[in-house]
Design a protein around this motif. Structure first.
Motif, PDB file in Angstrom:
ATOM      1  N   ASP A 120       0.834  -1.197   0.000  1.00 62.55           N
ATOM      2  CA  ASP A 120       0.000   0.000   0.000  1.00 62.55           C
ATOM      3  C   ASP A 120       0.875   1.256   0.000  1.00 62.55           C
ATOM      4  O   ASP A 120       0.580   2.228  -0.684  1.00 62.55           O
ATOM      5  CB  ASP A 120      -0.939  -0.012   1.199  1.00 62.55           C
ATOM      6  CG  ASP A 120      -1.989   1.083   1.121  1.00 62.55           C
ATOM      7  OD1 ASP A 120      -2.589   1.248   0.039  1.00 62.55           O
ATOM      8  OD2 ASP A 120      -2.188   1.782   2.129  1.00 62.55           O
ATOM      9  N   GLN A 121       1.975   1.234   0.766  1.00 58.92           N
ATOM     10  CA  GLN A 121       2.898   2.375   0.781  1.00 58.92           C
ATOM     11  C   GLN A 121       3.450   2.641  -0.617  1.00 58.92           C
ATOM     12  O   GLN A 121       3.514   3.780  -1.064  1.00 58.92           O
ATOM     13  CB  GLN A 121       4.070   2.103   1.724  1.00 58.92           C
ATOM     14  CG  GLN A 121       3.738   2.171   3.178  1.00 58.92           C
ATOM     15  CD  GLN A 121       4.922   1.775   4.043  1.00 58.92           C
ATOM     16  OE1 GLN A 121       5.893   1.194   3.554  1.00 58.92           O
ATOM     17  NE2 GLN A 121       4.833   2.077   5.318  1.00 58.92           N
ATOM     18  N   HIS A 122       3.854   1.579  -1.307  1.00 56.32           N
ATOM     19  CA  HIS A 122       4.395   1.739  -2.655  1.00 56.32           C
ATOM     20  C   HIS A 122       3.305   2.143  -3.645  1.00 56.32           C
ATOM     21  O   HIS A 122       3.535   2.961  -4.522  1.00 56.32           O
ATOM     22  CB  HIS A 122       5.067   0.445  -3.128  1.00 56.32           C
ATOM     23  CG  HIS A 122       6.388   0.216  -2.486  1.00 56.32           C
ATOM     24  ND1 HIS A 122       7.545   0.792  -2.937  1.00 56.32           N
ATOM     25  CD2 HIS A 122       6.735  -0.514  -1.408  1.00 56.32           C
ATOM     26  CE1 HIS A 122       8.550   0.429  -2.169  1.00 56.32           C
ATOM     27  NE2 HIS A 122       8.086  -0.366  -1.235  1.00 56.32           N
ATOM     28  N   TYR A 123       2.136   1.565  -3.508  1.00 51.55           N
ATOM     29  CA  TYR A 123       1.046   1.826  -4.444  1.00 51.55           C
ATOM     30  C   TYR A 123       0.582   3.277  -4.377  1.00 51.55           C
ATOM     31  O   TYR A 123       0.139   3.831  -5.368  1.00 51.55           O
ATOM     32  CB  TYR A 123      -0.125   0.883  -4.170  1.00 51.55           C
ATOM     33  CG  TYR A 123      -1.300   1.108  -5.087  1.00 51.55           C
ATOM     34  CD1 TYR A 123      -1.243   0.717  -6.422  1.00 51.55           C
ATOM     35  CD2 TYR A 123      -2.452   1.734  -4.637  1.00 51.55           C
ATOM     36  CE1 TYR A 123      -2.303   0.932  -7.276  1.00 51.55           C
ATOM     37  CE2 TYR A 123      -3.520   1.958  -5.488  1.00 51.55           C
ATOM     38  CZ  TYR A 123      -3.440   1.549  -6.805  1.00 51.55           C
ATOM     39  OH  TYR A 123      -4.490   1.770  -7.644  1.00 51.55           O
ATOM     40  N   GLN A 124       0.708   3.916  -3.222  1.00 48.15           N
ATOM     41  CA  GLN A 124       0.274   5.303  -3.061  1.00 48.15           C
ATOM     42  C   GLN A 124       0.998   6.229  -4.037  1.00 48.15           C
ATOM     43  O   GLN A 124       0.499   7.288  -4.384  1.00 48.15           O
ATOM     44  CB  GLN A 124       0.503   5.785  -1.626  1.00 48.15           C
ATOM     45  CG  GLN A 124      -0.334   5.079  -0.585  1.00 48.15           C
ATOM     46  CD  GLN A 124      -1.822   5.248  -0.796  1.00 48.15           C
ATOM     47  OE1 GLN A 124      -2.276   6.295  -1.229  1.00 48.15           O
ATOM     48  NE2 GLN A 124      -2.582   4.203  -0.506  1.00 48.15           N
ATOM     49  N   ASN A 125       2.189   5.834  -4.480  1.00 53.66           N
ATOM     50  CA  ASN A 125       2.970   6.655  -5.401  1.00 53.66           C
ATOM     51  C   ASN A 125       2.540   6.487  -6.854  1.00 53.66           C
ATOM     52  O   ASN A 125       3.020   7.203  -7.719  1.00 53.66           O
ATOM     53  CB  ASN A 125       4.461   6.326  -5.278  1.00 53.66           C
ATOM     54  CG  ASN A 125       4.988   6.677  -3.910  1.00 53.66           C
ATOM     55  OD1 ASN A 125       4.549   7.639  -3.293  1.00 53.66           O
ATOM     56  ND2 ASN A 125       5.905   5.897  -3.417  1.00 53.66           N
ATOM     57  N   PHE A 126       1.669   5.529  -7.120  1.00 45.92           N
ATOM     58  CA  PHE A 126       1.210   5.281  -8.483  1.00 45.92           C
ATOM     59  C   PHE A 126      -0.119   5.974  -8.727  1.00 45.92           C
ATOM     60  O   PHE A 126      -0.880   6.215  -7.808  1.00 45.92           O
ATOM     61  CB  PHE A 126       1.013   3.772  -8.723  1.00 45.92           C
ATOM     62  CG  PHE A 126       2.286   3.020  -8.887  1.00 45.92           C
ATOM     63  CD1 PHE A 126       3.042   2.676  -7.775  1.00 45.92           C
ATOM     64  CD2 PHE A 126       2.735   2.648 -10.128  1.00 45.92           C
ATOM     65  CE1 PHE A 126       4.213   1.985  -7.912  1.00 45.92           C
ATOM     66  CE2 PHE A 126       3.913   1.944 -10.270  1.00 45.92           C
ATOM     67  CZ  PHE A 126       4.660   1.616  -9.156  1.00 45.92           C
ATOM     68  N   CYS A 127      -0.387   6.271  -9.959  1.00 43.68           N
ATOM     69  CA  CYS A 127      -1.693   6.833 -10.325  1.00 43.68           C
ATOM     70  C   CYS A 127      -2.680   5.725 -10.647  1.00 43.68           C
ATOM     71  O   CYS A 127      -3.845   5.976 -10.859  1.00 43.68           O
ATOM     72  CB  CYS A 127      -1.544   7.747 -11.540  1.00 43.68           C
ATOM     73  SG  CYS A 127      -0.564   9.199 -11.188  1.00 43.68           S
ATOM     74  N   GLY A 128      -2.216   4.516 -10.712  1.00 52.25           N
ATOM     75  CA  GLY A 128      -3.072   3.380 -11.034  1.00 52.25           C
ATOM     76  C   GLY A 128      -2.400   2.494 -12.060  1.00 52.25           C
ATOM     77  O   GLY A 128      -1.331   2.805 -12.571  1.00 52.25           O
ATOM     78  N   PHE A 129      -3.034   1.397 -12.343  1.00 53.53           N
ATOM     79  CA  PHE A 129      -2.503   0.456 -13.315  1.00 53.53           C
ATOM     80  C   PHE A 129      -3.393   0.489 -14.543  1.00 53.53           C
ATOM     81  O   PHE A 129      -4.582   0.776 -14.462  1.00 53.53           O
ATOM     82  CB  PHE A 129      -2.467  -0.958 -12.730  1.00 53.53           C
ATOM     83  CG  PHE A 129      -1.551  -1.071 -11.542  1.00 53.53           C
ATOM     84  CD1 PHE A 129      -0.174  -1.089 -11.709  1.00 53.53           C
ATOM     85  CD2 PHE A 129      -2.065  -1.146 -10.256  1.00 53.53           C
ATOM     86  CE1 PHE A 129       0.672  -1.191 -10.617  1.00 53.53           C
ATOM     87  CE2 PHE A 129      -1.230  -1.244  -9.165  1.00 53.53           C
ATOM     88  CZ  PHE A 129       0.140  -1.266  -9.345  1.00 53.53           C
ATOM     89  N   GLU A 130      -2.807   0.162 -15.679  1.00 50.45           N
ATOM     90  CA  GLU A 130      -3.573   0.178 -16.926  1.00 50.45           C
ATOM     91  C   GLU A 130      -4.555  -0.977 -17.018  1.00 50.45           C
ATOM     92  O   GLU A 130      -5.564  -0.887 -17.688  1.00 50.45           O
ATOM     93  CB  GLU A 130      -2.617   0.158 -18.114  1.00 50.45           C
ATOM     94  CG  GLU A 130      -1.693   1.347 -18.093  1.00 50.45           C
ATOM     95  CD  GLU A 130      -1.536   1.982 -19.443  1.00 50.45           C
ATOM     96  OE1 GLU A 130      -2.125   1.515 -20.405  1.00 50.45           O
ATOM     97  OE2 GLU A 130      -0.806   2.978 -19.502  1.00 50.45           O
ATOM     98  N   SER A 131      -4.223  -2.094 -16.357  1.00 52.64           N
ATOM     99  CA  SER A 131      -5.107  -3.262 -16.418  1.00 52.64           C
ATOM    100  C   SER A 131      -4.901  -4.121 -15.175  1.00 52.64           C
ATOM    101  O   SER A 131      -3.928  -3.932 -14.437  1.00 52.64           O
ATOM    102  CB  SER A 131      -4.810  -4.090 -17.672  1.00 52.64           C
ATOM    103  OG  SER A 131      -3.529  -4.679 -17.564  1.00 52.64           O
ATOM    104  N   ILE A 132      -5.794  -5.059 -14.994  1.00 50.89           N
ATOM    105  CA  ILE A 132      -5.654  -6.015 -13.890  1.00 50.89           C
ATOM    106  C   ILE A 132      -4.378  -6.833 -14.090  1.00 50.89           C
ATOM    107  O   ILE A 132      -3.661  -7.112 -13.135  1.00 50.89           O
ATOM    108  CB  ILE A 132      -6.891  -6.948 -13.815  1.00 50.89           C
ATOM    109  CG1 ILE A 132      -8.138  -6.156 -13.431  1.00 50.89           C
ATOM    110  CG2 ILE A 132      -6.654  -8.098 -12.865  1.00 50.89           C
ATOM    111  CD1 ILE A 132      -8.128  -5.624 -12.013  1.00 50.89           C
ATOM    112  N   ALA A 133      -4.092  -7.203 -15.336  1.00 52.85           N
ATOM    113  CA  ALA A 133      -2.879  -7.983 -15.628  1.00 52.85           C
ATOM    114  C   ALA A 133      -1.627  -7.212 -15.209  1.00 52.85           C
ATOM    115  O   ALA A 133      -0.697  -7.788 -14.632  1.00 52.85           O
ATOM    116  CB  ALA A 133      -2.823  -8.342 -17.108  1.00 52.85           C
ATOM    117  N   ASP A 134      -1.585  -5.899 -15.476  1.00 56.54           N
ATOM    118  CA  ASP A 134      -0.444  -5.076 -15.054  1.00 56.54           C
ATOM    119  C   ASP A 134      -0.327  -5.059 -13.528  1.00 56.54           C
ATOM    120  O   ASP A 134       0.773  -5.171 -12.985  1.00 56.54           O
ATOM    121  CB  ASP A 134      -0.594  -3.635 -15.548  1.00 56.54           C
ATOM    122  CG  ASP A 134      -0.336  -3.500 -17.039  1.00 56.54           C
ATOM    123  OD1 ASP A 134       0.161  -4.469 -17.650  1.00 56.54           O
ATOM    124  OD2 ASP A 134      -0.644  -2.427 -17.587  1.00 56.54           O
ATOM    125  N   ALA A 135      -1.443  -4.906 -12.851  1.00 52.91           N
ATOM    126  CA  ALA A 135      -1.446  -4.884 -11.387  1.00 52.91           C
ATOM    127  C   ALA A 135      -0.962  -6.222 -10.835  1.00 52.91           C
ATOM    128  O   ALA A 135      -0.181  -6.261  -9.878  1.00 52.91           O
ATOM    129  CB  ALA A 135      -2.839  -4.566 -10.862  1.00 52.91           C
TER     130      ALA A 135
END
Length: 155
Positions: A74-89
């Motif tokens: 969650d700490q790392h994910y906060q720096n992302f704007c999101g993923f393009e797809s479920i597969a990317d995530a």
């Protein structure tokens, strides 16, 4: 099955006694249901690592690892704007999961975990694994000499 009682023990001695008692039942269980051999094989293979948690101040007896990993992710994910797809995530999570297990905790972490990775805290010897070297910020292959790159003409 008494296998569950092994892990309810308060001490290594009691757990070891219960473990031996379960192994004594192997022949009876496997004779009645041959597929039960897999359970006994799994227990015997993993017992040395499982036994490490009994009477150890460093290895927790509960499994809060998942919660810690989710918090760290969650700490790392906060720096992302999101993923393009479920597969990317899913790909990102798979890589994160592996790196998290090998990456040592920083020097400002609790003294009991400082400089050790989650796998080391669980009792595994990771010193000979290349992944440990990479996640510690070192490279497993350092070039002995540099190669000269051919000149690229500018147009």
């Amino acid at each position: 099955m008494p296998i569950y009682h092994i892990f309810d023990a308060d001490s290594f001695t009691l757990a070891a006694e219960r473990y031996a008692a379960v192994l004594d039942l192997r022949q009876d269980y496997v004779q009645a249901r041959p597929e039960a051999a897999v359970i006994f094989d799994f227990l015997q293979h993993h017992w040395p690592k499982l036994a490490n948690s009994f009477d150890s101040p460093l290895i927790p007896s509960t499994n809060n690892t998942v919660e810690r990993v989710i918090g760290r992710f969650d700490q790392h994910y906060q720096n992302f704007c999101g993923f393009e797809s479920i597969a990317d995530a899913q790909c990102y999570l798979a890589v994160f999961e592996k790196l998290y297990r090998f990456t040592p905790f920083s020097q400002d972490a609790q003294p009991s975990v400082r400089g050790k990775s989650p796998l080391q805290l669980a009792g595994y010897d990771t010193s000979q694994l290349p992944m440990t070297t990479i996640t510690a910020g070192l490279s497993i292959v350092w070039p002995v000499q540099t190669q000269e790159a051919p000149l690229v003409p500018s147009l």
